[in-house]
Design a protein around this motif. Structure first.
Motif, PDB file in Angstrom:
ATOM      1  N   GLY A  60      -5.188   3.220 -23.835  1.00  0.00           N
ATOM      2  CA  GLY A  60      -6.215   2.272 -22.987  1.00  0.00           C
ATOM      3  C   GLY A  60      -6.551   2.596 -21.620  1.00  0.00           C
ATOM      4  N   ILE A  61      -5.578   3.200 -20.813  1.00  0.00           N
ATOM      5  CA  ILE A  61      -5.924   3.306 -19.645  1.00  0.00           C
ATOM      6  C   ILE A  61      -7.040   4.454 -19.238  1.00  0.00           C
ATOM      7  N   LEU A  62      -7.087   5.509 -19.780  1.00  0.00           N
ATOM      8  CA  LEU A  62      -8.146   6.567 -19.747  1.00  0.00           C
ATOM      9  C   LEU A  62      -9.381   6.052 -19.748  1.00  0.00           C
ATOM     10  N   GLU A  63      -9.560   5.221 -20.601  1.00  0.00           N
ATOM     11  CA  GLU A  63     -10.946   4.479 -20.871  1.00  0.00           C
ATOM     12  C   GLU A  63     -11.456   3.709 -19.414  1.00  0.00           C
ATOM     13  N   LYS A  64     -10.433   2.900 -18.927  1.00  0.00           N
ATOM     14  CA  LYS A  64     -10.607   2.170 -17.836  1.00  0.00           C
ATOM     15  C   LYS A  64     -11.114   2.841 -16.600  1.00  0.00           C
ATOM     16  N   VAL A  65     -10.140   3.905 -16.413  1.00  0.00           N
ATOM     17  CA  VAL A  65     -10.281   4.848 -15.222  1.00  0.00           C
ATOM     18  C   VAL A  65     -11.636   5.525 -15.140  1.00  0.00           C
ATOM     19  N   VAL A  66     -12.189   6.239 -16.292  1.00  0.00           N
ATOM     20  CA  VAL A  66     -13.425   6.828 -16.672  1.00  0.00           C
ATOM     21  C   VAL A  66     -14.776   5.816 -16.360  1.00  0.00           C
ATOM     22  N   LEU A 107     -12.255  29.071 -14.354  1.00  0.00           N
ATOM     23  CA  LEU A 107     -12.133  27.817 -13.876  1.00  0.00           C
ATOM     24  C   LEU A 107     -13.205  26.946 -14.769  1.00  0.00           C
ATOM     25  N   GLN A 108     -13.862  27.486 -15.404  1.00  0.00           N
ATOM     26  CA  GLN A 108     -15.281  26.858 -16.334  1.00  0.00           C
ATOM     27  C   GLN A 108     -14.725  25.822 -17.232  1.00  0.00           C
ATOM     28  N   GLU A 109     -13.556  26.086 -17.816  1.00  0.00           N
ATOM     29  CA  GLU A 109     -13.268  25.019 -18.867  1.00  0.00           C
ATOM     30  C   GLU A 109     -12.643  23.707 -17.893  1.00  0.00           C
ATOM     31  N   ILE A 110     -12.060  23.890 -16.869  1.00  0.00           N
ATOM     32  CA  ILE A 110     -11.476  22.815 -15.813  1.00  0.00           C
ATOM     33  C   ILE A 110     -12.879  22.331 -15.224  1.00  0.00           C
ATOM     34  N   VAL A 111     -13.799  23.007 -14.933  1.00  0.00           N
ATOM     35  CA  VAL A 111     -14.989  22.374 -14.317  1.00  0.00           C
ATOM     36  C   VAL A 111     -15.790  21.495 -15.272  1.00  0.00           C
ATOM     37  N   ASP A 112     -15.848  22.145 -16.593  1.00  0.00           N
ATOM     38  CA  ASP A 112     -16.618  21.188 -17.449  1.00  0.00           C
ATOM     39  C   ASP A 112     -15.672  19.769 -17.689  1.00  0.00           C
ATOM     40  N   LEU A 113     -14.383  19.965 -17.795  1.00  0.00           N
ATOM     41  CA  LEU A 113     -13.780  18.485 -17.892  1.00  0.00           C
ATOM     42  C   LEU A 113     -13.970  17.489 -16.636  1.00  0.00           C
ATOM     43  N   VAL A 141      -6.583   0.728 -11.737  1.00  0.00           N
ATOM     44  CA  VAL A 141      -7.234   0.354 -10.514  1.00  0.00           C
ATOM     45  C   VAL A 141      -8.122   1.309  -9.712  1.00  0.00           C
ATOM     46  N   PHE A 142      -7.685   2.322 -10.020  1.00  0.00           N
ATOM     47  CA  PHE A 142      -8.460   3.989  -9.511  1.00  0.00           C
ATOM     48  C   PHE A 142      -9.824   4.168 -10.341  1.00  0.00           C
ATOM     49  N   GLY A 143     -10.559   4.962  -9.718  1.00  0.00           N
ATOM     50  CA  GLY A 143     -11.898   4.988 -10.355  1.00  0.00           C
ATOM     51  C   GLY A 143     -12.053   6.364 -10.876  1.00  0.00           C
ATOM     52  N   LYS A 152     -16.945  13.062 -14.228  1.00  0.00           N
ATOM     53  CA  LYS A 152     -17.840  12.653 -13.096  1.00  0.00           C
ATOM     54  C   LYS A 152     -18.941  11.888 -13.840  1.00  0.00           C
ATOM     55  N   ASN A 153     -19.391  12.212 -14.787  1.00  0.00           N
ATOM     56  CA  ASN A 153     -20.498  11.423 -15.523  1.00  0.00           C
ATOM     57  C   ASN A 153     -20.007  10.492 -16.615  1.00  0.00           C
ATOM     58  N   GLY A 154     -18.828  10.010 -16.341  1.00  0.00           N
ATOM     59  CA  GLY A 154     -18.254   8.672 -17.112  1.00  0.00           C
ATOM     60  C   GLY A 154     -18.035   9.172 -18.593  1.00  0.00           C
TER      61      GLY A 154
END
Length: 459
Positions: A429-435, A264-270, A405-407, A275-277
């Motif tokens: 452009g959507i990924l940047e806004k979500v993160v 799971l480590q690779e998924i956990v790292d993502l 609209v989601f965080g 989580k840290n923006g």
């Protein structure tokens, strides 16, 4: 931006109000609908809303509103938060009636964080155990239950917010040789107060404010309540985000940070990056025809933040079902929509419908005739909310227009549903806004917690 329906309702409640007061009331209604328990009237508000809050008539505070310091609530939300806060403080400041002596955890395969969590639960009436995927929350809960039973605790209650989550918890505990009855939280709280000496509740992040208030009030003084969950996941579908509020602020929280599953480590790292923006790699979301073809040729669980719209779960399921049938496939992924405890299927359970044979297969080899199935929907694609509490080998997460609209909590939740492989596709452009955004929900918890005398706070 307030919506016309909120403004219309505000005018019905308060027909003679100044326009700025109507705008504030509409804003409060919209905020409550989005899951906030209150609105903070501070200089951060738009000047018009700030002025409108000052012009609300006293009659509204006699009927539908409550003001505490600089926070304004709908009365039902204040009453819910007040019940929660009252019983949180009662449990937080109490000591367990049944003492547990020294626990020998040396042979249990626990790391330091897990040992601290169990010791915390032994010493406190309220304990939160927060951790991401693979950090051993369920294993910790199983060992905790076993050790407490051996130490003399006789009445134990175990629950989770949904049928799917309770079924997953039951299966996990059984694999760890700790078989016990696991109920949905609603079923557990049908008869209150709870007479259990130890109450363990999983998937705490899914518990909305009314249910959390009911749970807290049902726990007797001197009993132990242990809440497990991941504070970084999506807020509940309904109001509040009280597990995250508690886990962030309460000294009774133990966070499990060590991933114990190497795969799971690779998924956990993502997930950690989100989580840290921080930005993570993503492909462009293909146009619909290419996307449907890709999913059919590379099967995985599709997760989308949206329920409606072209890339919403409903429309994707319709298109994928049609393409599935066109290609002559005989198995259809389905998602149960209602609880049916008589046959053991619950809202959120996923299975494979073998339509030609007339039955459906579910986890642990369970087989049900199609005509006995409770209401279900196709499950080629799921909303991220509906995926909570589940894991899939391969996951494809899409971020179409509207996802902004989601965080980042939504994306973190979606990523951490995967066990082996994750693919992320986003509209430009959507990924940047979500993160960049948080799914923060306002409540009075932080203010109230900071007012608890320091000598009553536990280190």
């Amino acid at each position: 931006m307030t919506l016309p329906i909120d403004l219309l309702f505000a005018r019905q409640v308060f027909p003679d109000a100044p326009e700025t007061a109507l705008q504030f009331l509409a804003y409060l209604l919209r905020s409550a609908r989005e899951g906030h328990l209150c609105v903070s009237v501070t200089d951060d508000l738009e000047p018009m809303l700030l002025e409108g809050a000052k012009l609300l008539p006293p009659s509204l505070f006699e009927e539908i509103l409550v003001q505490k310091e600089n926070r304004i609530y709908l009365r039902r939300n204040w009453e819910c938060e007040n019940v929660f806060l009252t019983h949180f403080q009662r449990l937080y400041q109490s000591c367990p009636s049944l003492k547990i002596g020294s626990l020998d955890m040396s042979q249990e395969g626990l790391n330091r964080e897990q040992q601290l969590a169990i010791q915390q639960a032994a010493e406190s009436c309220l304990t939160l155990i927060s951790g991401g995927p693979g950090t051993g929350k369920t294993y910790t809960a199983a060992i905790l239950i076993r050790l407490f039973l051996a130490a003399g605790i006789q009445k134990v209650a175990v629950a989770a917010p949904t049928g799917k989550a309770s079924s997953n918890l039951r299966d996990a505990l059984s694999r760890l040789q700790q078989s016990c009855e696991v109920k949905t939280l609603h079923a557990l709280l049908k008869n209150t107060p709870l007479y259990a000496e130890l109450i363990v509740v999983d998937e705490g992040s899914m518990i909305d404010a009314p249910l959390m208030a009911k749970l807290m009030s049902a726990v007797r003084t001197g009993a132990r309540l242990v809440l497990l969950g991941d504070k970084n996941q999506l807020p509940p579908v309904e109001s509040g985000h009280l597990f995250a509020d508690l886990a962030t602020n309460s000294h009774n929280t133990i966070e499990l940070k060590t991933c114990l599953r190497a795969e799971l480590q690779e998924i956990v790292d993502l997930g950690e990056a989100v989580k840290n923006g921080k930005m993570i790699p993503a492909e462009d979301l293909p146009e619909m025809k290419s996307f449907i073809k890709m999913v059919m040729e590379n099967p995985s669980q599709v997760l989308t933040p949206l329920r409606n719209g072209p890339y919403g779960a409903d429309h994707l399921n319709h298109l994928l079902y049609l393409e599935h049938q066109r290609r002559g496939a005989e198995t259809i992924p389905i998602l149960i929509k209602v609880n049916d405890p008589l046959i053991g299927l619950y809202n959120g359970d996923t299975g494979l419908l073998m339509r030609k044979e007339g039955y459906a297969l579910f986890s642990n080899g369970r087989k049900f005739p199609e005509y006995l199935l409770p209401a279900y929907e196709y499950a080629y694609a799921l909303s991220v909310h509906k995926s909570q509490g589940s894991e899939y080998d391969q996951v494809t997460v899409i971020l179409p227009k509207g996802s902004e609209v989601f965080g980042r909590e939504m994306l973190y939740t979606a990523i951490t549903r995967a066990k082996k492989k994750i693919s992320l596709m986003a509209h430009p452009g959507i990924l940047e806004k979500v993160v960049a955004s948080h799914a923060y929900r306002q409540s009075g918890f932080n203010v109230i917690f900071n007012h608890i005398p320091d000598n009553l706070k536990k280190d």
